[in-house]
Scaffold this motif. Structure first.
Motif, PDB file in Angstrom:
ATOM      1  N   UNK A  66       9.981  -3.090  -2.687  1.00  0.00           N
ATOM      2  CA  UNK A  66       9.948  -1.760  -2.071  1.00  0.00           C
ATOM      3  C   UNK A  66       8.997  -0.851  -2.848  1.00  0.00           C
ATOM      4  N   UNK A  67       9.022  -0.958  -4.184  1.00  0.00           N
ATOM      5  CA  UNK A  67       8.093  -0.189  -5.016  1.00  0.00           C
ATOM      6  C   UNK A  67       6.650  -0.635  -4.775  1.00  0.00           C
ATOM      7  N   UNK A  68       6.467  -1.922  -4.553  1.00  0.00           N
ATOM      8  CA  UNK A  68       5.133  -2.435  -4.220  1.00  0.00           C
ATOM      9  C   UNK A  68       4.582  -1.721  -2.993  1.00  0.00           C
ATOM     10  N   UNK A  69       5.395  -1.676  -1.955  1.00  0.00           N
ATOM     11  CA  UNK A  69       4.995  -1.018  -0.703  1.00  0.00           C
ATOM     12  C   UNK A  69       4.644   0.452  -0.955  1.00  0.00           C
ATOM     13  N   UNK A  70       5.477   1.143  -1.730  1.00  0.00           N
ATOM     14  CA  UNK A  70       5.230   2.541  -2.028  1.00  0.00           C
ATOM     15  C   UNK A  70       3.955   2.766  -2.815  1.00  0.00           C
ATOM     16  N   UNK A  71       3.712   1.935  -3.800  1.00  0.00           N
ATOM     17  CA  UNK A  71       2.508   2.098  -4.618  1.00  0.00           C
ATOM     18  C   UNK A  71       1.235   1.741  -3.847  1.00  0.00           C
ATOM     19  N   UNK A  72       1.341   0.780  -2.930  1.00  0.00           N
ATOM     20  CA  UNK A  72       0.169   0.476  -2.094  1.00  0.00           C
ATOM     21  C   UNK A  72      -0.161   1.656  -1.179  1.00  0.00           C
ATOM     22  N   UNK A  73       0.869   2.321  -0.656  1.00  0.00           N
ATOM     23  CA  UNK A  73       0.634   3.523   0.149  1.00  0.00           C
ATOM     24  C   UNK A  73       0.010   4.627  -0.712  1.00  0.00           C
ATOM     25  N   UNK A  74       0.525   4.810  -1.913  1.00  0.00           N
ATOM     26  CA  UNK A  74      -0.020   5.831  -2.822  1.00  0.00           C
ATOM     27  C   UNK A  74      -1.474   5.533  -3.155  1.00  0.00           C
ATOM     28  N   UNK A  75      -1.816   4.263  -3.322  1.00  0.00           N
ATOM     29  CA  UNK A  75      -3.202   3.892  -3.577  1.00  0.00           C
ATOM     30  C   UNK A  75      -4.104   4.385  -2.458  1.00  0.00           C
ATOM     31  N   UNK A  76      -3.647   4.201  -1.225  1.00  0.00           N
ATOM     32  CA  UNK A  76      -4.431   4.655  -0.080  1.00  0.00           C
ATOM     33  C   UNK A  76      -4.642   6.156  -0.095  1.00  0.00           C
ATOM     34  N   UNK A  77      -3.597   6.902  -0.429  1.00  0.00           N
ATOM     35  CA  UNK A  77      -3.708   8.365  -0.489  1.00  0.00           C
ATOM     36  C   UNK A  77      -4.726   8.772  -1.557  1.00  0.00           C
ATOM     37  N   UNK A  78      -4.640   8.168  -2.732  1.00  0.00           N
ATOM     38  CA  UNK A  78      -5.522   8.528  -3.841  1.00  0.00           C
ATOM     39  C   UNK A  78      -6.975   8.129  -3.579  1.00  0.00           C
ATOM     40  N   UNK A  79      -7.159   7.068  -2.779  1.00  0.00           N
ATOM     41  CA  UNK A  79      -8.519   6.601  -2.478  1.00  0.00           C
ATOM     42  C   UNK A  79      -9.107   7.242  -1.229  1.00  0.00           C
TER      43      UNK A  79
END
Length: 286
Positions: free
Chosen positions: A216-229
């Motif tokens: 679940x944290x993986x999914x959240x951090x991948x979404x955060x990566x998209x926001x930051x990029x």
């Protein structure tokens, strides 16, 4: 020539070369996100050399350091060292060659990759000992192999950036989660022989829940990566697909039925790894 080919096949099988598919796509993904496009064939080539070298060196060392544990475990007793298919000296030489390839690549990329080389080697070598003193060994592995994303990013930029850490964290929790799933196979052996793992420490049902939280944290951090990029809709659609695969992976493994652990470990996670690379590639292309 036939003998040489057979020996090479033995070495590739020893280090499970096909499992490079887990981390290599994330290194390429970090590279593409950092460059927001194609960084050039030279950078691509050196990243590939670094990844193949790092994984070969680390896996060979792991097999060497753990060969007595492997010999005692019925599930792993048939591996190359326990059954005498290779000699310890051969495995040590293979690990040295792998780490030399990593070093060569690091010094040919940029100053920061060269400076970080000792840290990378420390984590790569240290993982094999962690199961002897901490059940956090799965997260050490995730942090170590997840560094492939950081390596791909730094190879392009020569610098740390917030999005790098988000992608690294997502990859680290993904790897830790599926390593916990994989470790359920050795639950009984680990408990009886003093091997540290989350299943052995907390039991299989709790271990599966920890793996679920990790993913679940993986999914959240991948979404955060998209926001930051500042990525586009293709990336988010791809991450939703990856989330669905992670959910499916956990439907395969139940506390009372571990028969599909291998399927969850290899098939589902190859889909996650290659799916993320395809997602990032299409997003940067569009």
């Amino acid at each position: 020539m036939v003998a040489l080919t057979s020996r090479l096949k033995t070495y590739l099988d020893l280090v499970r070369f096909e499992h490079t598919l887990f981390a290599l796509p994330f290194a390429y993904g970090g590279m593409l996100l950092a460059a927001r496009g194609w960084p050039g064939w030279e950078v691509f080539a050196w990243i590939t050399v670094a990844m193949v070298g790092a994984r070969t060196g680390a896996m060979a060392l792991n097999r060497l350091i753990d060969h007595r544990i492997d010999a005692a475990n019925p599930r792993t007793a048939g591996r190359h060292l326990p059954r005498g298919a290779v000699k310890p000296g051969e495995v040590l030489a293979l690990s040295v060659v792998g780490l030399l390839l990593l070093s060569l690549a690091a010094f040919n990329l940029n100053p920061l990759t060269a400076q970080l080389l000792p840290v990378a080697v420390f984590f790569l070598v240290g993982y094999s000992y962690t199961k002897r003193f901490t059940w956090l060994c799965h997260f050490w592995l995730g942090l170590t192999i997840g560094a492939a994303t950081a390596g791909g990013w730094i190879a392009v930029t020569g610098a740390f950036e917030p999005a790098l850490f988000a992608l690294w964290a997502g990859t680290a929790f993904w790897l830790a989660g599926f390593d916990i799933l994989y470790a359920t196979q050795d639950y009984q052996f680990d408990r009886e022989n003093g091997i540290y793992s989350i299943p052995a420490r907390f039991g299989i049902p709790t271990a599966l829940r920890i793996a679920q939280v990790s993913h679940a944290l993986t999914f959240g951090f991948f979404l955060l990566t998209g926001v930051l990029c500042g990525v586009g809709w293709v990336y988010y659609l791809g991450v939703l697909g990856v989330g669905a695969v992670l959910w499916y992976e956990h439907q395969l493994v139940k506390p009372h039925d571990l028969s599909k652990v291998d399927q969850a470990f290899f098939q589902a996670n190859v889909v996650v790894s290659l799916g993320m690379l395809l997602t990032i590639f299409l997003d940067t292309l569009i």
